[in-house]
Design a protein around this motif. Structure first.
Motif, PDB file in Angstrom:
ATOM      1  N   ARG A 244       1.556  -1.490  -0.330  1.00  0.00           N
ATOM      2  CA  ARG A 244      -0.167   0.272  -0.094  1.00  0.00           C
ATOM      3  C   ARG A 244       1.036   1.578   0.241  1.00  0.00           C
ATOM      4  O   ARG A 244       0.774   2.562  -0.965  1.00  0.00           O
ATOM      5  N   PHE A 249      -1.173   4.261  -1.767  1.00  0.00           N
ATOM      6  CA  PHE A 249      -2.343   3.794  -1.373  1.00  0.00           C
ATOM      7  C   PHE A 249      -2.144   4.334   0.325  1.00  0.00           C
ATOM      8  O   PHE A 249      -2.877   3.496   1.201  1.00  0.00           O
ATOM      9  N   LEU A 254      -5.411   9.702   0.302  1.00  0.00           N
ATOM     10  CA  LEU A 254      -6.530   9.452  -0.214  1.00  0.00           C
ATOM     11  C   LEU A 254      -7.215  10.843   0.542  1.00  0.00           C
ATOM     12  O   LEU A 254      -7.564  12.088   0.177  1.00  0.00           O
ATOM     13  N   ARG A 301      -9.338   3.655  -8.359  1.00  0.00           N
ATOM     14  CA  ARG A 301     -10.151   2.448  -7.846  1.00  0.00           C
ATOM     15  C   ARG A 301      -9.856   1.861  -9.606  1.00  0.00           C
ATOM     16  O   ARG A 301      -9.137   0.843  -9.178  1.00  0.00           O
ATOM     17  N   ALA A 304      -5.537   0.486  -9.274  1.00  0.00           N
ATOM     18  CA  ALA A 304      -5.803  -0.619  -7.248  1.00  0.00           C
ATOM     19  C   ALA A 304      -5.346  -1.428  -7.212  1.00  0.00           C
ATOM     20  O   ALA A 304      -6.181  -2.530  -7.857  1.00  0.00           O
ATOM     21  N   ILE A 312      -9.763   0.873   0.746  1.00  0.00           N
ATOM     22  CA  ILE A 312      -9.911   2.380  -0.667  1.00  0.00           C
ATOM     23  C   ILE A 312     -11.256   3.076   0.018  1.00  0.00           C
ATOM     24  O   ILE A 312     -10.893   4.247   0.820  1.00  0.00           O
TER      25      ILE A 312
END
Length: 391
Positions: A244, A249, A254, A301, A304, A312
């Protein structure tokens, strides 16, 4: 007799899945071959059907629908509902979950070639094909089966460090007609592959594999249940955390997108420079987030890894929930204090955790950016760090 697509599933179901965006069909640039692969949308919506599960790099003749390569069907982490009922004591073959790209061997008029899960011409597919032909071109695979590899080379590093390894690691075989699979490793028979074979472990059951200690520089395990011919993944928590972070991520990444778009949604006329200032972001980065468009979540998305889709969505949802509650709470507090003299309101706010936000609301200033700035996520540190063992 050859095996065709309609031996695996109803062709109308395949066409429906393609039209709905759950399966992507890619044509070979020069040959009458089509590769079918499930899409990010299928993974995100968990639209797992006989079609989407089989379309994991499935290759067929474009004219006759004859299957020329049949990889392992889609399989899941052991704790996912789609993994179905599992016998924890069923005999198993347990192998390493290698951290590269799936390589699917398929025939062409000019020799064997390797595709990746969704492409004949990806960088990994081209590299693997050249490697196979240059290093293993004299080896002939058994008839009627699809041979599967993990493509590992330095430029294709995902998370784990395989050093200078540049090779094709044998994972197993699939019988094209029956779909029966064989795993490479301690129990593997019937093929004299001259290259590396995925590492295997002596665990005798899924229960034993789940109890195994995490390994350094490892993604996890693949458990092949021999009686039911099912496969499940056991991913190490340290690998997932590291993946991640390596791929960007993180909750902070985010938050940046969430905060910028939430601020502009509440205050569309606010200059980007001002948004960046209030959120304590680099203005260039804030501009980049805006330029990426309001469909940023769909784009995120799409790229990912499947394992992160739920994380997420949960992270974004939690951030939005906390920010909305904070804004509502501050607004309600400011409304209650608005009738008091400023001095009295200040006295009541001495120990308030969001004193500055309440004063901003009392002064009629926009507070969305400040509210988001106050919930900036804590630093995420990877559980796994590189050591000499990872070299």
């Amino acid at each position: 007799m050859s095996t065709r697509l309609d031996d695996l599933f109803d062709i109308l179901d395949l066409e429906t899945a393609i039209d709905a965006g759950y399966v992507r069909a890619q044509q070979h640039p020069h040959l009458p071959l089509t590769i079918f692969n499930y899409t990010e949308k299928a993974a995100y919506e968990r639209a797992w059907t006989p079609v989407t599960r089989q379309c994991r790099g499935l290759i067929a003749d474009s004219n006759t629908s004859e299957i020329v390569a049949r990889p392992f069907p889609k399989f899941f982490n052991h704790n996912e509902t789609e993994a179905a009922a599992l016998d924890f004591n069923e005999p198993v073959v347990v192998t390493d979950k290698a951290d590269g790209s799936l390589g699917i061997l398929y025939p062409t008029p000019t020799g064997w070639a390797i595709a990746t899960r969704g492409s004949f011409v990806s960088d990994q597919a081209q590299h693997a094909t050249a490697l196979y032909r240059g290093k293993y071109g004299s080896w002939t695979p058994p008839p009627g089966v699809t041979v599967l590899f993990e493509i590992v080379y330095p430029e294709n590093r995902i998370v784990l460090d395989y050093g200078a390894t540049d090779d094709l690691i044998l994972l197993g075989l699939v019988d094209i007609k029956t779909g029966q699979t064989l795993s490479a490793g301690a129990h593997f028979l019937g093929i004299d592959w001259p290259g590396p074979i995925v590492e295997s472990f002596p665990h005798g059951s899924l229960a034993e594999a789940l109890a195994a200690e995490p390994r350094a520089n490892a993604e996890g395990l693949v458990v092949h249940l021999l009686t039911s011919d099912q496969r499940v993944k056991i991913k190490q928590a340290d690998y997932v955390a590291m993946h991640r972070i390596v791929t960007g991520f993180t909750a902070r990444r985010l938050w940046e997108r969430n905060a910028v778009h939430a601020t502009l949604a509440a205050h569309p006329d606010m200059p980007i420079k001002r948004v960046a200032q209030q959120l304590r972001l680099d203005p260039v980065e804030a501009h980049g987030i805006v330029d990426a468009g309001t469909d940023w979540l769909d784009a995120l998305r799409a790229k990912a890894p499947e394992e992160f889709l739920a994380w997420i969505d949960a992270t974004i949802r939690d951030q939005q929930h906390v920010a909305a509650n904070l804004i509502a709470e501050v607004g309600a507090t400011a409304e209650q204090l608005a009738l008091l003299p400023r001095k009295d309101a200040a006295a009541l706010l001495v120990d308030h955790p969001h004193r500055g936000l309440v004063f901003a609301a009392l002064d009629g200033k926009p507070i969305t950016a400040q509210a988001w700035a106050s919930i900036y996520p804590a630093h995420e540190r990877p559980f796994w760090t590189r050591t000499e063992d990872a070299a």
